[in-house]
Scaffold this motif. Structure first.
Motif, PDB file in Angstrom:
ATOM      1  N   UNK A  89       0.985  -1.198   0.315  1.00 37.92           N
ATOM      2  CA  UNK A  89       0.664  -0.253  -0.110  1.00 37.92           C
ATOM      3  C   UNK A  89       0.766   1.356   0.071  1.00 37.92           C
ATOM      4  N   UNK A  90       0.394   1.946  -0.330  1.00 41.50           N
ATOM      5  CA  UNK A  90       0.860   3.324  -0.803  1.00 41.50           C
ATOM      6  C   UNK A  90       0.850   4.385   1.018  1.00 41.50           C
ATOM      7  N   UNK A  91       0.273   3.974   1.904  1.00 42.92           N
ATOM      8  CA  UNK A  91       0.058   4.179   3.252  1.00 42.92           C
ATOM      9  C   UNK A  91      -0.005   3.736   4.477  1.00 42.92           C
ATOM     10  N   UNK A  92       0.467   3.429   5.469  1.00 42.19           N
ATOM     11  CA  UNK A  92       0.309   2.390   6.825  1.00 42.19           C
ATOM     12  C   UNK A  92      -0.990   2.572   6.611  1.00 42.19           C
ATOM     13  N   UNK A  93      -1.809   3.634   6.448  1.00 47.05           N
ATOM     14  CA  UNK A  93      -3.632   3.379   7.307  1.00 47.05           C
ATOM     15  C   UNK A  93      -4.169   2.510   5.403  1.00 47.05           C
ATOM     16  N   UNK A  94      -3.357   3.211   4.607  1.00 53.28           N
ATOM     17  CA  UNK A  94      -4.219   2.052   4.157  1.00 53.28           C
ATOM     18  C   UNK A  94      -3.994   0.350   4.147  1.00 53.28           C
ATOM     19  N   UNK A  95      -2.730   0.039   4.488  1.00 52.31           N
ATOM     20  CA  UNK A  95      -2.081  -1.702   4.331  1.00 52.31           C
ATOM     21  C   UNK A  95      -3.054  -1.346   5.527  1.00 52.31           C
ATOM     22  N   UNK A  96      -3.565  -1.612   6.251  1.00 49.67           N
ATOM     23  CA  UNK A  96      -4.317  -1.844   7.206  1.00 49.67           C
ATOM     24  C   UNK A  96      -5.757  -1.877   7.046  1.00 49.67           C
ATOM     25  N   UNK A  97      -6.599  -1.155   6.515  1.00 47.67           N
ATOM     26  CA  UNK A  97      -7.800  -0.590   6.000  1.00 47.67           C
ATOM     27  C   UNK A  97      -7.912  -1.721   4.753  1.00 47.67           C
ATOM     28  N   UNK A  98      -6.628  -2.928   3.910  1.00 47.68           N
ATOM     29  CA  UNK A  98      -7.065  -3.002   3.456  1.00 47.68           C
ATOM     30  C   UNK A  98      -6.684  -4.309   3.674  1.00 47.68           C
ATOM     31  N   UNK A  99      -5.674  -5.081   4.561  1.00 53.56           N
ATOM     32  CA  UNK A  99      -6.458  -5.632   5.544  1.00 53.56           C
ATOM     33  C   UNK A  99      -7.440  -6.127   6.004  1.00 53.56           C
ATOM     34  N   UNK A 100      -7.486  -5.182   6.800  1.00 48.04           N
ATOM     35  CA  UNK A 100      -9.558  -5.707   7.846  1.00 48.04           C
ATOM     36  C   UNK A 100     -10.583  -6.007   6.515  1.00 48.04           C
ATOM     37  N   UNK A 159      -2.210 -10.894   1.095  1.00 48.02           N
ATOM     38  CA  UNK A 159      -1.125 -10.318  -0.168  1.00 48.02           C
ATOM     39  C   UNK A 159      -1.051  -8.902   0.471  1.00 48.02           C
ATOM     40  N   UNK A 160      -1.359  -9.080   2.064  1.00 47.06           N
ATOM     41  CA  UNK A 160      -1.400  -7.330   2.778  1.00 47.06           C
ATOM     42  C   UNK A 160      -0.100  -7.506   3.779  1.00 47.06           C
ATOM     43  N   UNK A 161       0.209  -8.511   3.970  1.00 48.52           N
ATOM     44  CA  UNK A 161       1.226  -8.896   4.897  1.00 48.52           C
ATOM     45  C   UNK A 161       2.671  -9.227   4.314  1.00 48.52           C
ATOM     46  N   UNK A 170       3.502  -3.037   4.248  1.00 49.00           N
ATOM     47  CA  UNK A 170       3.224  -4.271   4.866  1.00 49.00           C
ATOM     48  C   UNK A 170       3.120  -4.350   6.100  1.00 49.00           C
ATOM     49  N   UNK A 171       0.955  -5.404   6.721  1.00 53.60           N
ATOM     50  CA  UNK A 171       1.083  -5.091   7.619  1.00 53.60           C
ATOM     51  C   UNK A 171       1.704  -6.393   8.223  1.00 53.60           C
ATOM     52  N   UNK A 172       2.518  -5.788   9.021  1.00 52.02           N
ATOM     53  CA  UNK A 172       3.127  -7.650   9.718  1.00 52.02           C
ATOM     54  C   UNK A 172       3.100  -7.895  10.970  1.00 52.02           C
ATOM     55  N   UNK A 173       2.601  -6.946  12.136  1.00 48.00           N
ATOM     56  CA  UNK A 173       1.970  -7.635  13.014  1.00 48.00           C
ATOM     57  C   UNK A 173       0.868  -7.180  13.330  1.00 48.00           C
ATOM     58  N   UNK A 174      -0.107  -8.465  14.680  1.00 40.54           N
ATOM     59  CA  UNK A 174      -1.513  -7.515  14.805  1.00 40.54           C
ATOM     60  C   UNK A 174      -2.065  -8.536  15.876  1.00 40.54           C
TER      61      UNK A 174
END
Length: 142
Positions: free
Chosen positions: A35-46, A60-62, A137-141
């Motif tokens: 994703x282009x932004x950290x928040x967008x990576x989270x939004x896409x993952x959710x 694909x978001x991790x 990319x999301x790396x940890x939740x």
């Protein structure tokens, strides 16, 4: 003079080869673009997990270091079970908020809420560690 040139050529090859090997070993191993932004990576993952319920899209978001297809599939299966177990569950979340960013690492938070048509409600605060390589990319939740 010829010997000095040969020694110099060998040194350049060894250093260049070592540098290339280090680059290939240490380069970002992500495939695709994050994703282009950290928040967008989270939004896409959710979105992939809670709305689309698609483990492949979620994976694909991790980041590759944390990508565990079995674990991601298990989480998506859990969400699917909720969809079958509860009366018309709906998942939503607060807009992901960038809490901290230092270089190629960021912390993003949100609150996920599940509501049902029979007025049941549950909420969970989530904290994501997001890293930048070829995008975010999301790396940890947690």
């Amino acid at each position: 003079m010829l010997i000095a040139s040969i020694v110099l050529a060998v040194a350049v090859l060894l250093c260049g080869g070592g540098g290339l090997a280090a680059f290939l070993t240490l380069r970002n191993v992500e495939s695709g673009e994050g994703a282009k932004e950290p928040t967008a990576a989270v939004e896409n993952f959710l979105t992939a997990v809670y709305q689309q319920r698609d483990a492949k899209k979620a994976a694909s978001q991790v980041c590759s270091a944390a990508r565990d297809d079995k674990e991601i599939a298990a989480k998506v299966a859990e969400v699917k079970r909720y969809a079958e177990e509860y009366e018309n569950p709906r998942f939503r979340w607060t807009s992901p908020k960038l809490e901290n960013q230092t270089g190629e690492r960021a912390t993003v938070t949100t609150k996920v809420t599940m509501t049902t048509s029979d007025e049941k409600l549950t909420e969970q605060d989530l904290r994501f560690t997001v890293v930048q390589t070829t995008g975010w990319w999301v790396c940890e939740v947690a």
